[in-house]
Scaffold this motif. Structure first.
Motif, PDB file in Angstrom:
ATOM      1  N   UNK A 191     -55.376   9.527  -9.055  1.00 37.73           N
ATOM      2  CA  UNK A 191     -56.521  10.353  -9.451  1.00 37.73           C
ATOM      3  C   UNK A 191     -57.700  10.185  -8.481  1.00 37.73           C
ATOM      4  N   UNK A 192     -57.972   8.941  -8.080  1.00 37.67           N
ATOM      5  CA  UNK A 192     -59.087   8.698  -7.150  1.00 37.67           C
ATOM      6  C   UNK A 192     -58.866   9.460  -5.849  1.00 37.67           C
ATOM      7  N   UNK A 193     -57.598   9.465  -5.396  1.00 39.16           N
ATOM      8  CA  UNK A 193     -57.259  10.165  -4.140  1.00 39.16           C
ATOM      9  C   UNK A 193     -57.332  11.686  -4.337  1.00 39.16           C
ATOM     10  N   UNK A 194     -56.715  12.152  -5.420  1.00 42.09           N
ATOM     11  CA  UNK A 194     -56.669  13.603  -5.681  1.00 42.09           C
ATOM     12  C   UNK A 194     -58.057  14.218  -5.796  1.00 42.09           C
ATOM     13  N   UNK A 195     -58.977  13.452  -6.391  1.00 45.99           N
ATOM     14  CA  UNK A 195     -60.320  13.985  -6.603  1.00 45.99           C
ATOM     15  C   UNK A 195     -61.257  13.717  -5.434  1.00 45.99           C
ATOM     16  N   UNK A 196     -60.662  13.161  -4.355  1.00 47.73           N
ATOM     17  CA  UNK A 196     -61.422  12.946  -3.115  1.00 47.73           C
ATOM     18  C   UNK A 196     -62.587  11.988  -3.275  1.00 47.73           C
ATOM     19  N   UNK A 199     -70.516   8.047  -8.292  1.00 49.37           N
ATOM     20  CA  UNK A 199     -69.229   8.399  -8.919  1.00 49.37           C
ATOM     21  C   UNK A 199     -68.943   7.573 -10.172  1.00 49.37           C
ATOM     22  N   UNK A 200     -69.927   6.754 -10.578  1.00 55.15           N
ATOM     23  CA  UNK A 200     -69.700   5.786 -11.665  1.00 55.15           C
ATOM     24  C   UNK A 200     -69.158   6.422 -12.938  1.00 55.15           C
ATOM     25  N   UNK A 201     -69.810   7.479 -13.405  1.00 59.21           N
ATOM     26  CA  UNK A 201     -69.375   8.091 -14.673  1.00 59.21           C
ATOM     27  C   UNK A 201     -67.964   8.662 -14.567  1.00 59.21           C
ATOM     28  N   UNK A 202     -67.694   9.331 -13.439  1.00 56.42           N
ATOM     29  CA  UNK A 202     -66.358   9.912 -13.215  1.00 56.42           C
ATOM     30  C   UNK A 202     -65.301   8.821 -13.237  1.00 56.42           C
ATOM     31  N   UNK A 203     -65.580   7.694 -12.554  1.00 59.13           N
ATOM     32  CA  UNK A 203     -64.613   6.594 -12.456  1.00 59.13           C
ATOM     33  C   UNK A 203     -64.388   5.941 -13.815  1.00 59.13           C
ATOM     34  N   UNK A 204     -65.468   5.752 -14.573  1.00 59.77           N
ATOM     35  CA  UNK A 204     -65.328   5.167 -15.922  1.00 59.77           C
ATOM     36  C   UNK A 204     -64.376   6.022 -16.760  1.00 59.77           C
ATOM     37  N   UNK A 205     -64.550   7.333 -16.644  1.00 61.02           N
ATOM     38  CA  UNK A 205     -63.722   8.268 -17.410  1.00 61.02           C
ATOM     39  C   UNK A 205     -62.258   8.211 -16.962  1.00 61.02           C
ATOM     40  N   UNK A 206     -62.056   8.207 -15.635  1.00 63.09           N
ATOM     41  CA  UNK A 206     -60.689   8.151 -15.084  1.00 63.09           C
ATOM     42  C   UNK A 206     -59.990   6.869 -15.543  1.00 63.09           C
TER      43      UNK A 206
END
Length: 479
Positions: free
Chosen positions: A417-422, A443-450
């Motif tokens: 996911x981290x790679x796909x979302x660049x 990117x903190x919020x996005x990463x917490x969610x992932x």
């Protein structure tokens, strides 16, 4: 996957096992120890022959191994978990983790001060100075001078192993001091000195090696340095995490599974009481305490909850009454009552444990949810201790191994996911049930969610997987 008990997987062993051919080992060709020569010291023809033989063995053994994986129902384990994981671990190794050298040096100085203070306290209690690191001298002090019970003399002196000292905790205050001294000495030598020796001066990062083939349960291990064994029960051990910091413009996001092994046990044993408790988000240790000690849920004391926690995890590790009694400081009879009470309230767990041991005795191995196997040859041993060890392994490995497989799936999916979302954020560490991501601040919020989403959906069990997520500038803050 086919043979998790080996220490190494050399081509000559593979040749003998899968091709029925005997090849000269690397040691026979290059020698060993100080007399070992470099591959490039061989003349050209011998070197080509050695390389070609290795390539030929791998090439010809591949289809036989694949067939064996298929027979064992392990094709998916190999292709969907272990193979993709290689790329995740390679990235983790190349990213490394940043260390605050000043904090580490201060930590080392604090430990040295603590070691000095504890040494003096031990000398005062012993009434003389001696070498605390010498089992021989320590044995004489404890069992001859201070007359503590249970001293068993061997050819080399008295045993002062950890379990011997643990059993003497209530007999003299010196024992606690010695156990503490050992813990802080290990923290200093293994972690403070060990880390200072491997920091990359150019970027202040350390680059650990993650191993896929070391543990028989399928857990990943790390070496040089080993980041898996930091003794976090000790406050000083937890504080050690302060030396690991996020890079400039980054922060840490850390997520760990809540009681994953108990959840896996509830799923594998199909125990309704435990399954419903997890579904309803109950405090499992409090529930076990109320069940085992026959008290109302709201009347459970913190001591009863703590004891129940030991029982819960003890059951996972196949712990018997003797070990439980020792851990809780109670009689063997009382420990037997606790275990009996536990199985009366969770009957399917007892059935599951018994069935697992029976199957292991028949098959010679146990398996995880995902088909990972661990041979248990000890289970049919005529020797009681070896057989008891085999039974404990049989009870624990499917649970611990399934939890290890689940976190591997989570790692693969998070990494993807981290790679796909660049994203710039990167997965840098895995410790047992925990993943650590060095996260770009925006990117903190996005990463917490992932992290939360991928970890909670890594497996579909009869109980929900629960994940706690925290963030901070150091690993300590993020935990």
């Amino acid at each position: 996957i086919l043979d998790p008990m080996r220490d190494s997987y050399n081509y000559d062993d593979i040749s003998a096992e899968f091709l029925n051919e005997i090849c000269p080992s690397e040691e026979e060709i290059l020698g060993k120890g100080k007399s070992k020569i470099s591959l490039f010291a061989l003349d050209g023809e011998k070197r080509a022959e050695f390389g070609a033989r290795q390539a030929s063995v791998s090439y010809r053994a591949k289809s036989i191994m694949e067939e064996r994986l298929k027979e064992n129902g392990q094709t998916s384990l190999y292709y969907d978990i272990e193979m993709p994981l290689i790329f995740v671990l390679a990235d983790m190794e190349s990213y490394g983790i940043k260390v605050d050298k000043k904090t580490l040096e201060k930590y080392k100085a604090d430990l040295e001060e603590s070691i000095e203070k504890t040494t003096k306290e031990i000398y005062d209690l012993a009434g003389e100075e001696f070498n605390i690191n010498s089992p021989k001298q320590l044995g004489v002090i404890l069992f001859e001078k201070l007359g503590l019970p249970g001293g068993k003399k061997t050819k080399t002196g008295y045993s002062t192993a950890a379990e011997v000292l643990e059993s003497l905790r209530n007999d003299s205050p010196i024992v606690d001091k010695i156990l503490y001294y050992r813990q802080i000495s290990k923290l200093k030598s293994t972690y403070a000195d060990g880390l200072l020796a491997v920091i990359n001066e150019a970027d202040s990062r350390i680059y650990s090696t993650f191993n896929q083939t070391i543990t028989a349960t399928g857990r990943i291990s790390s070496t040089e340095p080993n980041l898996q064994n930091i003794p976090v029960r000790l406050e000083l051990g937890r504080e050690f995490r302060k030396v690991f910091i996020a890079d400039e413009g980054f922060t840490f996001v850390d997520a760990d599974y809540s009681q994953i092994e108990l959840r896996v046990l509830a799923h594998m044993a199909d125990d309704e009481t435990l399954i419903n408790a997890f579904k309803e988000g109950q405090d499992i240790h409090r529930l076990t305490a109320s069940q085992v000690f026959n008290v109302a849920f709201e009347d459970v004391t913190s001591k009863q909850r703590s004891d129940a926690k030991t029982v819960n995890f003890g059951i996972i590790y196949g712990m018997g009454a003797f070990s439980l009694a020792k851990d809780l400081g109670i009689s063997k009879k009382m420990a037997e009552d606790y275990i009996r009470g536990y199985f009366a309230k969770y009957p399917n767990i007892k059935k599951y444990m018994d069935k697992t041991v029976e199957d292991a005795a028949v098959n010679g191995y146990v398996t995880t949810i995902y088909g990972r196997r661990r041979p248990v040859p000890e289970i049919n041993s005529g020797n009681f201790n070896r057989r008891a060890f085999g039974e404990r392994v049989a009870m624990n490995m499917p649970i611990q191994g399934s939890a290890a497989d689940i976190i591997k799936i989570a790692m693969i999916n998070v990494h993807k996911r981290l790679k796909e979302e660049g994203l710039k954020s990167r997965l840098i560490l895995q410790v047992h049930d925990e993943l650590l991501i060095e996260t770009a601040e925006n990117e903190t919020e996005t990463v917490r969610e992932i992290l939360k989403n991928e970890m909670e959906h890594a497996a579909e069990l009869r109980v929900p997987l629960d994940v706690d997520v925290h963030s901070g500038k150091s690993w300590y803050e993020a935990k």
